[in-house]
Scaffold this active site. Structure first.
Site: not given
Lengths: 179, 130
Positions: B37, B106
């Site tokens: 990411c 995350c």
């Protein structure tokens, strides 16, 4: 034709598994194979053969899309060599991560200043970094049966490539706000 | 994909953004990243002599969920002992922020960051004592 479904992406094109490959040559091989699988050639074939040809065409497209780009080719090689990249690796180099934050801050400054030359220069720098990591990856992971330590380092080079690619994508996606 | 209200709140008004001097003996720094990411997270804690986390700072480059996870975590760890902070699980962060399955990683990044910050602090301490 039956055996091709089990082949790895490189073997499908009659190539040795390596990072350095001639993408022009890869494209020509892809195009030639695609022709042999064209549905017109299977007009009179049995339903089973037709289905198989469709499966093989799909595999061919997948293999080409993976091998034609350095980033996905590197990932595939790491997977084949038993060092698949992780999504949250715990062993990233701290210095590299610090440099990432600095690079992101630098990009914010460059973007804010809005100097087109500096913006282009920043992206060019990222591309050079990607090329350097590709060279490093090639050096470490091109030989079959490479040492584990080398593959570990190759994986780290791959992670750096991924970071730089993401940043370059962000830069390229950015558009100055209309005044 | 729509972000939850809590994610948006942290994203638009991030808490405790910034940094401490990482050479400070009372400061622990955790640096983590998710290459796919492009997320980078730096989380720092300032620990007092009683072993309580007095203050925390973060700097995250990444998506809204990564920013919100680290922002929330800096709020949570303040006033906690190091042991209590170690016990914070990514699932608690994900639940609080109502993160969808594709954004769970995350919250994992945030948990890794606080663990790395604590380990950095402990490492510095044992070095200065030894």
């Amino acid at each position: 034709m039956n055996t091709a479904l089990q082949q790895d992406h490189f073997a499908l094109f009659g190539l040795t598994a390596t990072f350095d490959l001639d993408t022009g040559d890869l494209y020509r091989r892809y195009r030639d194979l695609q022709r042999t699988l064209h549905p017109d050639r299977f007009a009179g074939a049995s339903p089973q053969e037709r289905r198989l040809s469709v499966q093989m065409a799909a595999q061919l497209n997948e293999a080409y899309s993976v091998l034609s780009q350095p980033l996905t080719r590197a990932r595939y090689l790491l997977e084949c060599r038993n060092h698949p990249p992780q999504s949250n690796p715990k062993d990233l180099d701290i210095g590299f991560l610090q440099e990432q934050i600095l690079l992101r801050e630098e990009w914010e400054d460059v973007r804010r200043a809005g100097d087109q030359t500096a913006i282009a220069e920043f992206q060019l720098d990222l591309k050079r970094r990607i090329e350097a990591e590709e060279a490093e990856f090639s050096r470490l992971a091109s030989t079959v049966g490479g040492a584990d330590a080398d593959l570990e380092l190759a994986r780290q080079a791959f992670y750096r490539m991924q970071f730089y690619h993401r940043q370059l994508e962000d830069c390229q996606a950015w558009q100055p706000a209309a005044n | 994909m729509a972000y939850s209200e809590k994610v948006l709140d942290h994203y638009e008004h991030p808490r405790n953004v910034g940094s401490f001097d990482k050479a400070d003996l009372n400061v622990g720094t955790g640096m983590v990243g998710a290459p796919a990411c492009g997320d980078v997270m730096r989380l720092q804690i300032k620990v007092n002599d009683e072993g309580i986390i007095e203050d925390a700072r973060f700097k995250t480059y990444g998506c809204g969920s990564a920013i919100a996870s680290s922002s929330l975590l800096t709020e949570w760890v303040k006033g906690k002992t190091l042991e209590q902070a170690t016990e914070i699980k990514n699932t608690q962060i994900a639940e609080e922020l109502a993160l969808p399955p594709v954004k769970i990683h995350c919250s994992v990044l945030a948990e890794d960051a606080i663990k790395a910050a604590i380990a950095d602090y402990m490492g510095k301490r044992s070095q200065s004592e030894g």
